[in-house]
Design a protein around this motif. Structure first.
Motif, mmCIF file in Angstrom:
data_model
loop_
_atom_site.group_PDB
_atom_site.id
_atom_site.type_symbol
_atom_site.label_atom_id
_atom_site.label_comp_id
_atom_site.label_asym_id
_atom_site.label_seq_id
_atom_site.Cartn_x
_atom_site.Cartn_y
_atom_site.Cartn_z
ATOM 1 N N VAL A 53 -66.373 26.928 -8.493
ATOM 2 C CA VAL A 53 -66.537 27.658 -9.457
ATOM 3 C C VAL A 53 -65.922 29.590 -9.660
ATOM 4 C CG1 VAL A 53 -68.173 28.840 -11.610
ATOM 5 C CG2 VAL A 53 -68.808 26.261 -10.089
ATOM 6 N N THR A 54 -65.832 29.726 -10.844
ATOM 7 C CA THR A 54 -65.119 31.394 -10.662
ATOM 8 C C THR A 54 -65.899 31.291 -12.110
ATOM 9 O OG1 THR A 54 -62.733 30.620 -9.906
ATOM 10 C CG2 THR A 54 -62.851 32.844 -11.071
ATOM 11 N N MET A 55 -66.285 33.099 -11.879
ATOM 12 C CA MET A 55 -67.423 33.765 -12.950
ATOM 13 C C MET A 55 -66.506 34.309 -13.232
ATOM 14 S SD MET A 55 -69.852 31.410 -13.163
ATOM 15 C CE MET A 55 -70.722 32.367 -14.140
ATOM 16 N N ALA A 56 -67.221 35.184 -14.111
ATOM 17 C CA ALA A 56 -66.805 36.871 -14.565
ATOM 18 C C ALA A 56 -68.017 37.639 -14.586
ATOM 19 C CB ALA A 56 -65.651 36.950 -15.925
ATOM 20 N N VAL B 208 -64.184 41.811 -14.312
ATOM 21 C CA VAL B 208 -63.764 41.201 -13.515
ATOM 22 C C VAL B 208 -63.859 40.185 -13.177
ATOM 23 C CG1 VAL B 208 -63.869 41.741 -10.888
ATOM 24 C CG2 VAL B 208 -64.144 42.961 -12.653
ATOM 25 N N LEU B 209 -62.887 39.049 -12.864
ATOM 26 C CA LEU B 209 -63.275 37.397 -11.763
ATOM 27 C C LEU B 209 -64.110 37.444 -10.885
ATOM 28 C CD1 LEU B 209 -60.054 35.958 -13.277
ATOM 29 C CD2 LEU B 209 -62.066 36.116 -14.412
ATOM 30 N N LEU B 210 -64.663 36.983 -10.427
ATOM 31 C CA LEU B 210 -65.863 36.507 -9.315
ATOM 32 C C LEU B 210 -64.859 35.049 -8.812
ATOM 33 C CD1 LEU B 210 -69.329 37.109 -9.833
ATOM 34 C CD2 LEU B 210 -67.479 39.004 -8.883
ATOM 35 N N ALA B 211 -64.297 34.941 -7.549
ATOM 36 C CA ALA B 211 -63.349 34.133 -7.457
ATOM 37 C C ALA B 211 -63.923 33.740 -6.292
ATOM 38 C CB ALA B 211 -61.757 34.066 -7.156
ATOM 39 N N PHE B 212 -64.982 33.103 -6.079
ATOM 40 C CA PHE B 212 -65.424 32.653 -5.040
ATOM 41 C C PHE B 212 -65.086 31.610 -4.442
ATOM 42 C CE2 PHE B 212 -69.530 33.353 -7.563
ATOM 43 C CZ PHE B 212 -69.851 34.766 -8.274
#
Ligand code: HEM
Length: 415
Positions: free
Chosen positions: A295-298, A318-322
Motif C-alpha cells: 500500500v502507498t497512500m497520499a 505527497v505520496l506515503l510510499a511505505f
C-alpha cells in the motif's frame, strides 16, 4: 500505459510515474537510485505530487496531521493540475478524516477489529481457505492469485460486515475498478464508487428497518446503531465507513497473500524451510509485508511548507510510499534481501501514526491462515515461468497472476 499517455520517464527525480511499467515491475531499483541523489522526487503529471523514499521522511509526513491532511488519500485525484476541476471528494471515515473527527470515528470501530473479533474469524477464514483448496488441490496446477488469494479477504470482510457472500463477484469487481484500474480510468472508478454507495444505502436501510433486537450482530447493524455525542451517525458517515471497510481489506490483503505465494513459488529454499519449520510462518508473514508492501497512500498539503528543502505548496500531493521506506538501508540490514527469519523488522506496511491500519490484526491472521493452509494441502509447488505475474501498482501493488504447478508436471499439463 500511464495515465498521462505513453510519455516515458526520463528522470525519476523530476518526473516520476507510479504507473510506468518500470515502476510496476521493479520499484526497488528506482527507490535506490532516488535515495542516492534526490530522496524527495517530484512530478507534474496529474498535478504536483511529491514522493519521499526515505523511511524517516515517509514517517514524518504520515505523523504530521497539521501540515498534511488525509482529506484526499488517493494516489491520483481526478481534475488536479492546471485547468482541472476536482470533483467532490469521497469521505470515508476514519481514513479520510483529520483530527479531531478522526479520533472518535476510529475509536468507534476499534472493537470490531480487536483480538476477540479476529479470534472469532480465524476458524471461518480457515474454512474459506479449505473450501477454495478443495476445488483445485487435485489439479496439479492453479492460478493461486485468481483461485485462492483474491477470494479469502473478500469473503472474510463480507462475513464481518454481514453482506451476502453471493455478491462476492460484485465486491471484487468494485475493488478492481476502484483500486486496481481506477487510478488510470477515473470515470469508471467514479461509476463503481456510486454503485458501492447505492449498494450500502440499501443494506443500511434494510437493517434500520428491523427492530434493534432482531438485527444480526454484524458491522452494518453496528453502524446503524452507533452514536457519537448522543446522536446517531449521519447516513453519509455510515455509508463512507461501509465503503472503506469493504474496500480497504480486499485488494490489500489479496495482494499480500498473492505476494507470499509468489515468493514461495519462486524461492524453493524458503518454501522448503517453511514446510520444515512452520513456526516461522508469522515471521515470514512480516517479511512479506515489508518486502512486498502493497500500500502507498497520499496526503494533501494544507499550507505552503517544505520537506528536506523541497518547497511544497498548499494543494500539492505527497505520496506515503511505505513500500519504499521498507527498503531503506538506514533502517533495515540488506533491505533488498528477503529474510524469512528477519529478527529486527519494524516495517510500516500498515502505515504510521494515527491512521495506522485498523485491520492489521485481521490482515495478519488472514495471511497466516492462507499460507498455512496452502502449505498443508498443496505439495511443493513452483511458478509457471510462462505466465506473467502482471504486477498491479499505484495505490496497491500485488501480482495479478500466481500460476503454480505441483506433483508430476506432465500429468498436470494433461488436465
Ligand atoms: C495486508 C493488508 C493490508 C495492508 C498492507 C493495509 C495497509 C494500510 C495502510 C498503509 C493504512 C494507513 C492509511 C493512511 O495512512 O492513510 C491502512 C489504514 C486502514 N486500513 Fe488497512 N491494510 C491492510 C488490510 C486491511 C484490512 C483487512 C482492513 C479491514 C477492513 C483494513 C482497514 C483499514 C482501515 C479502516 C484503515 C484506516 C484507519 C484510519 O484511518 O484510522 N486494512 N491500511
Amino acid at each position: 500505459m500511464s495515465v498521462d499517455g505513453d510519455r516515458p520517464v526520463i528522470d525519476w527525480a523530476t518526473d516520476f510515474d507510479l504507473f510506468d511499467p518500470a515502476y510496476l515491475a521493479d520499484p526497488a531499483a528506482i527507490w535506490q537510485d532516488l535515495r542516492g541523489r534526490c530522496p524527495v522526487a517530484r512530478t507534474e503529471r496529474r498535478g504536483t505530487t511529491w514522493l519521499p523514499v526515505d523511511y524517516a521522511d515517509v514517517r514524518a509526513v504520515a505523523q504530521d496531521t497539521e501540515r498534511f491532511s488525509s482529506r484526499d488519500v488517493g494516489v491520483v485525484t481526478a481534475g488536479r493540475g492546471p485547468g482541472g476541476t476536482p470533483p467532490k471528494l469521497l469521505t470515508a471515515p476514519p481514513i479520510t478524516s483529520d483530527p479531531p473527527m478522526h479520533t472518535w470515528a476510529r475509536r468507534l470501530l476499534l472493537t470490531r477489529f480487536g483480538p476477540h473479533a479476529i479470534d472469532a474469524m480465524t476458524p471461518v477464514t480457515r474454512g474459506i481457505a479449505d473450501d477454495l483448496l478443495d476445488a483445485f488441490e487435485h489439479d496439479g496446477r492453479t492460478d493461486a492469485a485468481l483461485s485462492y488469494a483474491r477470494h479469502i479477504p473478500v469473503r472474510v470482510i463480507a462475513t464481518m460486515l454481514g453482506i451476502p457472500l453471493e455478491d462476492e463477484a460484485r465486491f471484487t469487481d468494485w475493488a478492481v475498478r476502484i483500486l486496481q484500474n481506477g487510478f488510470e480510468h477515473l470515470p469508471e472508478a467514479a461509476e463503481a464508487i456510486r454503485e458501492v454507495l447505492a449498494y450500502f444505502g440499501e443494506q443500511l436501510a434494510a437493517r434500520a428497518a428491523l427492530p434493534a433486537d432482531e438485527r444480526p450482530d454484524d458491522i452494518v447493524s453496528f453502524l446503524v446503531a452507533a452514536e457519537h455525542d448522543g446522536a446517531p451517525l449521519t447516513p453519509h458517515h455510515q455509508l463512507g465507513s461501509c465503503f472503506l471497510l469493504l474496500l480497504a481489506g480486499i485488494d490489500t490483503t489479496w495482494s499480500a497473500i498473492g505476494s507470499a505465494l509468489w515468493h514461495l513459488a519462486t524461492h524453493p529454499d524458503d518454501q522448503a524451510r517453511l514446510r520444515r519449520e512452520p513456526a516461522l510462518i508469522p515471521s515470514a508473514v512480516e517479511e512479506v509485508l515489508r518486502f512486498y508492501s502493497p500500500v502507498t497512500m497520499a496526503r494533501h498539503v494544507i499550507e505552503d511548507t517544505e520537506l528536506r528543502g523541497c518547497p511544497m505548496h498548499a494543494g500539492d500531493k505527497v505520496l506515503l510510499a511505505f513500500p519504499a521506506g521498507n527498503r531503506d538501508p538506514a533502517v533495515f540490514d540488506d533491505p533488498d534481501e528477503f529474510r524469512i527469519d528477519r529478527l529486527q523488522n519494524r516495517h510500516f506496511a500498515f502505515g504510521s501514526g494515527i491512521h495506522r491500519c485498523l485491520g492489521s490484526n485481521l490482515a495478519r491472521m488472514e495471511l497466516r491462515v492462507a499460507v498455512e493452509a496452502f502449505l498443508e494441502r498443496i505439495p511443493t509447488f513452483a511458478v509457471d515461468p510462462d505466465v506473467d505475474p502482471a504486477w498491479s501498482g499505484g495505490q496497491v501493488r500485488g501480482p495479478r497472476h500466481v500460476a503454480v504447478r505441483w506433483g508430476d508436471p506432465a500429468a498436470a499439463g494433461r488436465r
